[in-house]
Design a protein around this motif. Structure first.
Motif, PDB file in Angstrom:
ATOM      1  N   SER A 349       2.925  -7.503 -12.115  1.00 14.29           N
ATOM      2  CA  SER A 349       2.326  -6.306 -12.703  1.00 14.29           C
ATOM      3  C   SER A 349       0.805  -6.413 -12.749  1.00 14.29           C
ATOM      4  CB  SER A 349       2.889  -6.079 -14.109  1.00 14.29           C
ATOM      5  OG  SER A 349       2.660  -7.216 -14.930  1.00 14.29           O
ATOM      6  N   ARG A 350       0.266  -7.641 -12.864  1.00 15.35           N
ATOM      7  CA  ARG A 350      -1.188  -7.815 -12.883  1.00 15.35           C
ATOM      8  C   ARG A 350      -1.817  -7.467 -11.540  1.00 15.35           C
ATOM      9  NH1 ARG A 350      -3.373 -12.984 -16.329  1.00 15.35           N
ATOM     10  NH2 ARG A 350      -2.277 -12.577 -18.287  1.00 15.35           N
ATOM     11  N   ASP A 351      -1.074  -7.695 -10.459  1.00 13.85           N
ATOM     12  CA  ASP A 351      -1.620  -7.417  -9.129  1.00 13.85           C
ATOM     13  C   ASP A 351      -1.990  -5.946  -8.967  1.00 13.85           C
ATOM     14  OD1 ASP A 351      -1.219 -10.058  -8.390  1.00 13.85           O
ATOM     15  OD2 ASP A 351       0.813  -9.662  -7.687  1.00 13.85           O
ATOM     16  N   LEU A 352      -1.208  -5.084  -9.614  1.00 16.89           N
ATOM     17  CA  LEU A 352      -1.377  -3.646  -9.408  1.00 16.89           C
ATOM     18  C   LEU A 352      -2.700  -3.126  -9.958  1.00 16.89           C
ATOM     19  CD1 LEU A 352       2.268  -2.596 -10.279  1.00 16.89           C
ATOM     20  CD2 LEU A 352       1.253  -2.775  -8.006  1.00 16.89           C
ATOM     21  N   THR A 353      -3.324  -3.877 -10.846  1.00 17.91           N
ATOM     22  CA  THR A 353      -4.610  -3.451 -11.415  1.00 17.91           C
ATOM     23  C   THR A 353      -5.755  -4.357 -10.970  1.00 17.91           C
ATOM     24  OG1 THR A 353      -4.118  -4.724 -13.422  1.00 17.91           O
ATOM     25  CG2 THR A 353      -3.544  -2.393 -13.444  1.00 17.91           C
ATOM     26  N   ASP A 354      -5.470  -5.237  -9.991  1.00 20.15           N
ATOM     27  CA  ASP A 354      -6.498  -6.144  -9.478  1.00 20.15           C
ATOM     28  C   ASP A 354      -6.924  -5.654  -8.103  1.00 20.15           C
ATOM     29  OD1 ASP A 354      -7.987  -8.324  -8.402  1.00 20.15           O
ATOM     30  OD2 ASP A 354      -6.956  -9.687  -9.782  1.00 20.15           O
ATOM     31  N   PRO A 355      -8.187  -5.291  -7.916  1.00 17.07           N
ATOM     32  CA  PRO A 355      -8.644  -4.764  -6.617  1.00 17.07           C
ATOM     33  C   PRO A 355      -8.472  -5.749  -5.469  1.00 17.07           C
ATOM     34  CG  PRO A 355     -10.503  -5.182  -8.090  1.00 17.07           C
ATOM     35  CD  PRO A 355      -9.276  -5.317  -8.910  1.00 17.07           C
ATOM     36  N   ARG A 356      -8.389  -7.042  -5.746  1.00 16.34           N
ATOM     37  CA  ARG A 356      -8.208  -8.028  -4.684  1.00 16.34           C
ATOM     38  C   ARG A 356      -6.870  -7.839  -3.966  1.00 16.34           C
ATOM     39  NH1 ARG A 356      -8.555 -13.634  -7.395  1.00 16.34           N
ATOM     40  NH2 ARG A 356      -7.372 -12.498  -8.980  1.00 16.34           N
ATOM     41  N   PHE A 357      -5.859  -7.400  -4.696  1.00 11.77           N
ATOM     42  CA  PHE A 357      -4.535  -7.187  -4.105  1.00 11.77           C
ATOM     43  C   PHE A 357      -4.588  -6.059  -3.071  1.00 11.77           C
ATOM     44  CE2 PHE A 357      -0.674  -4.479  -4.655  1.00 11.77           C
ATOM     45  CZ  PHE A 357       0.176  -5.229  -3.863  1.00 11.77           C
ATOM     46  N   LEU A 358      -5.163  -4.934  -3.445  1.00 16.81           N
ATOM     47  CA  LEU A 358      -5.245  -3.800  -2.517  1.00 16.81           C
ATOM     48  C   LEU A 358      -6.126  -4.149  -1.316  1.00 16.81           C
ATOM     49  CD1 LEU A 358      -5.611  -0.873  -5.078  1.00 16.81           C
ATOM     50  CD2 LEU A 358      -3.544  -1.668  -3.916  1.00 16.81           C
ATOM     51  N   LEU A 359      -7.194  -4.898  -1.546  1.00 17.67           N
ATOM     52  CA  LEU A 359      -8.072  -5.306  -0.453  1.00 17.67           C
ATOM     53  C   LEU A 359      -7.338  -6.215   0.519  1.00 17.67           C
ATOM     54  CD1 LEU A 359     -10.887  -5.336   0.826  1.00 17.67           C
ATOM     55  CD2 LEU A 359     -11.441  -7.289  -0.675  1.00 17.67           C
ATOM     56  N   ALA A 360      -6.494  -7.116   0.017  1.00 17.55           N
ATOM     57  CA  ALA A 360      -5.724  -8.014   0.879  1.00 17.55           C
ATOM     58  C   ALA A 360      -4.768  -7.229   1.763  1.00 17.55           C
ATOM     59  CB  ALA A 360      -4.969  -9.031   0.029  1.00 17.55           C
ATOM     60  N   LEU A 361      -4.120  -6.203   1.198  1.00 18.69           N
ATOM     61  CA  LEU A 361      -3.219  -5.380   2.005  1.00 18.69           C
ATOM     62  C   LEU A 361      -3.983  -4.677   3.129  1.00 18.69           C
ATOM     63  CD1 LEU A 361      -0.914  -3.731  -0.703  1.00 18.69           C
ATOM     64  CD2 LEU A 361      -0.299  -5.533   0.921  1.00 18.69           C
ATOM     65  N   GLU A 362      -5.146  -4.127   2.812  1.00 17.61           N
ATOM     66  CA  GLU A 362      -5.931  -3.431   3.833  1.00 17.61           C
ATOM     67  C   GLU A 362      -6.435  -4.406   4.902  1.00 17.61           C
ATOM     68  OE1 GLU A 362      -6.637  -0.213   4.317  1.00 17.61           O
ATOM     69  OE2 GLU A 362      -5.205   0.248   2.709  1.00 17.61           O
ATOM     70  N   THR A 363      -6.871  -5.580   4.463  1.00 12.90           N
ATOM     71  CA  THR A 363      -7.482  -6.535   5.381  1.00 12.90           C
ATOM     72  C   THR A 363      -6.464  -7.235   6.274  1.00 12.90           C
ATOM     73  OG1 THR A 363      -9.248  -6.912   3.783  1.00 12.90           O
ATOM     74  CG2 THR A 363      -8.979  -8.569   5.524  1.00 12.90           C
ATOM     75  N   HIS A 364      -5.319  -7.625   5.709  1.00 10.77           N
ATOM     76  CA  HIS A 364      -4.383  -8.486   6.428  1.00 10.77           C
ATOM     77  C   HIS A 364      -3.129  -7.762   6.922  1.00 10.77           C
ATOM     78  CE1 HIS A 364      -6.798 -11.947   5.309  1.00 10.77           C
ATOM     79  NE2 HIS A 364      -6.786 -11.516   4.058  1.00 10.77           N
ATOM     80  N   ILE A 365      -2.903  -6.552   6.487  1.00 16.98           N
ATOM     81  CA  ILE A 365      -1.749  -5.798   6.978  1.00 16.98           C
ATOM     82  C   ILE A 365      -2.227  -4.636   7.857  1.00 16.98           C
ATOM     83  CG2 ILE A 365       0.285  -4.457   6.332  1.00 16.98           C
ATOM     84  CD1 ILE A 365       0.472  -7.450   5.644  1.00 16.98           C
ATOM     85  N   VAL A 366      -2.902  -3.697   7.268  1.00 16.51           N
ATOM     86  CA  VAL A 366      -3.322  -2.505   8.008  1.00 16.51           C
ATOM     87  C   VAL A 366      -4.292  -2.870   9.128  1.00 16.51           C
ATOM     88  CG1 VAL A 366      -4.437  -0.256   7.831  1.00 16.51           C
ATOM     89  CG2 VAL A 366      -2.935  -1.067   5.981  1.00 16.51           C
ATOM     90  N   ALA A 367      -5.322  -3.653   8.830  1.00 16.09           N
ATOM     91  CA  ALA A 367      -6.373  -3.968   9.810  1.00 16.09           C
ATOM     92  C   ALA A 367      -5.872  -4.831  10.957  1.00 16.09           C
ATOM     93  CB  ALA A 367      -7.543  -4.656   9.113  1.00 16.09           C
ATOM     94  N   THR A 368      -4.753  -5.528  10.788  1.00 15.39           N
ATOM     95  CA  THR A 368      -4.223  -6.385  11.860  1.00 15.39           C
ATOM     96  C   THR A 368      -3.136  -5.687  12.665  1.00 15.39           C
ATOM     97  OG1 THR A 368      -2.649  -7.365  10.304  1.00 15.39           O
ATOM     98  CG2 THR A 368      -4.757  -8.503  10.611  1.00 15.39           C
ATOM     99  N   GLY A 369      -2.910  -4.411  12.395  1.00 12.60           N
ATOM    100  CA  GLY A 369      -1.958  -3.652  13.201  1.00 12.60           C
ATOM    101  C   GLY A 369      -0.523  -3.754  12.764  1.00 12.60           C
ATOM    102  N   ILE A 370      -0.258  -4.297  11.586  1.00 14.32           N
ATOM    103  CA  ILE A 370       1.113  -4.357  11.069  1.00 14.32           C
ATOM    104  C   ILE A 370       1.393  -3.063  10.307  1.00 14.32           C
ATOM    105  CG2 ILE A 370       2.712  -5.575   9.535  1.00 14.32           C
ATOM    106  CD1 ILE A 370       1.075  -8.108  10.027  1.00 14.32           C
TER     107      ILE A 370
END
Length: 517
Positions: A349-370
């Motif tokens: 639940s803490r991840d959902l309010t931590d900007p690092r979590f959303l940034l990781a999804l954008e950087t390592h999932i979306v930006a890598t073509g997954i």
């Protein structure tokens, strides 16, 4: 040191409060004042018994035989000085003085008149005993001269002698501190409490004389100082020990947190993947990423321990971001090539309010073509998502294509409204329900209801902890969609996951050996 001192003081205070409560609520009500008043109670019973023996004398009044009988009765007592016989208002004879003539009117009005007709005078000096003051009790034709005494309890506090008339309600204290209890309260033989004072009474049956002891904090301390001191000492030791244990637990947690932080930097943390199987076809269609911590000594740290430690600190998001990075690095080709393969990642639940979590999804999932459709975010049901911002984040992620799973379903906070509001794709039924298959427990009877609710809501179901063929058959027949557990495979490294997935497409369903998972 501060923790130890606080523990000692806190333990001592708790022990003192508990001890006083036990004394006031349990021990003191059990104490009879008879045990503390000793000689007074004996005196009261003697007075009552002596009157009955005097009234039973058959010899002629004031005859030598009558006087001898009275002397014998008085000599048989401990607290009565003399016994006398009267006619009208005149005392005619006594066991000590023989033939005498003393007017009762010279005593003045009686201090107390009992319901039996007995009358009491205090501090009376008789001509036959000049200088000696006694308590005179008259009942019928006889009177007794009683030595005035006011014994003390072991605490040094005087015990009160009280005369009671139950008809008139008159209560007269003839020795000791004045007692303010009613006649009914005294004769009921029930202890009374007035603030922090405890009052106990013992009354002589038929004589309406009561002996009353009042105990306050000072008296209680004198009576019970040793056990109170021992219990307070014990409480301080227990409190100090608990404070040391708490301090050690905190230090251990802090040590574990620091070690976990270093482990992230030294590559001691890794991921393994437990396959998820489609029950209808036996095909491996996904896997759950599981965190593993292996020390340099090859000793493994329990995930339950270090995940709980991380959830209590900011490290949980560090672990989540690590999982996202690792999944992207290790399974990028699998997730790009297998269009229906899904990897689920546990989040807190803490991840959902931590900007690092959303940034990781954008950087390592979306930006890598997954594709986000290849990633499922598992929310454990044991952690409530109870803030509007966190729920808004989940809805936003779902709108972007990420699948939303509810892990450990049936063990925590979620309800039907919760499932709908979070746009849940899949629920993972906790293994405690799986283990109940074939039994007649409440959990076993709940399984069809859970599956029915999921079906009505259009939510798919993953059954966790499937270990036996019987469990697999049951859930396949019940309409469950997917399963994971030791029946299919233990958790495996990334290099083995691809071969496991391919083998399930070209051969029979995988039934791996039991192992950690």
């Amino acid at each position: 040191m501060i923790w130890l001192v606080c523990g000692l003081v806190f333990g001592a205070c708790v022990a003192l409060i508990v001890t006083l409560c036990i004394l006031y609520m349990v021990i003191l009500p059990q104490l009879s004042s008879k045990g503390a008043t000793g000689r007074l109670y004996v005196q009261g019973r003697e007075i009552h018994r002596t009157f009955r023996r005097l009234e039973a004398i058959t010899a002629a009044r004031c005859s030598p035989e009558f006087l001898a009988a009275m002397r014998s009765i008085v000599l048989d007592t401990y607290t009565i000085r003399d016994a006398a016989y009267r006619e009208g208002d005149m005392v005619r004879c006594s066991s000590g003085a023989g033939q005498v003539l003393v007017s009762v009117q010279s005593f003045g009005p009686p201090l107390f008149r009992a319901v039996s007709g007995a009358e009491t005078w205090r501090n009376i000096e008789l001509p036959s005993a000049p200088g000696v003051k006694s308590t005179i009790i008259m009942r019928g034709a006889f009177s007794l001269m009683v030595a005035p005494v006011s014994p003390q309890s072991r605490s040094g506090r005087p015990i009160s002698t009280v005369l009671v008339n139950p008809l008139s309600g008159a209560v007269t204290t003839i020795s000791g501190p004045k007692i303010s209890l009613s006649a009914a309260a005294l004769l009921a033989h029930k202890p009374a409490r007035k603030g922090l004072r405890f009052i106990s009474a013992e009354c002589v049956e038929g004589a309406y004389v009561c002996y009353v002891q009042v105990m306050g904090l000072r008296e209680i301390w004198h009576e019970f100082s040793l056990p109170i001191a021992l219990l307070v000492l014990l409480g301080s030791v227990v409190g100090g020990s608990l404070s040391v244990l708490v301090l050690q637990a905190q230090r251990k947690r802090a040590t574990l947190e620091n070690r976990l932080r270093r482990a992230l930097d030294t590559n001691e943390i890794s991921l393994e993947y437990q396959p998820i199987v489609e029950l209808g076809s036996g095909r491996v269609c996904g896997a759950e990423a599981l965190m593993r911590w292996t020390l340099r000594s090859n000793e493994k740290v329990s995930p339950t321990a270090f995940i709980a430690c991380a959830e209590e600190s900011s490290l949980i998001t560090d672990l989540t971001c690590f999982a996202i990075r690792t999944v992207s690095r290790e399974l990028r080709s699998l997730l790009r090539n297998e269009q229906d393969f899904v990897i689920s990642i546990n989040i807190g639940s803490r991840d959902l309010t931590d900007p690092r979590f959303l940034l990781a999804l954008e950087t390592h999932i979306v930006a890598t073509g997954i594709s986000p459709r290849r990633i499922a975010l598992e929310l454990t049901e044991r952690q409530p998502i109870d803030t509007p911002d966190a729920r808004a984040t989940i809805r936003s992620l779902h709108a972007k294509g990420y699948r939303i799973y509810i892990d450990d379903f049936g063990t925590g906070y979620s309800n039907l409204a919760y499932l709908g509001e979070l746009s849940v794709d899949t629920i993972k039924v906790d293994m405690i329900f799986t283990q109940s298959v074939g039994s007649d427990t409440i959990r076993a009877r709940l399984i069809p209801s859970i599956l029915g609710v999921a079906r009505d809501l259009g939510i798919s179901v993953i059954i966790e902890g499937v270990e036996s063929e019987e469990q697999e058959r049951y859930f396949r027949a019940s309409g469950a969609h997917f399963a994971q557990g030791w029946r299919y495979s233990r958790s495996v490294p990334a290099r083995d996951l691809l071969s496991v997935a391919r083998s399930s497409r070209t051969s029979r369903p995988l039934h791996g050996p039991a192992g950690g998972g």
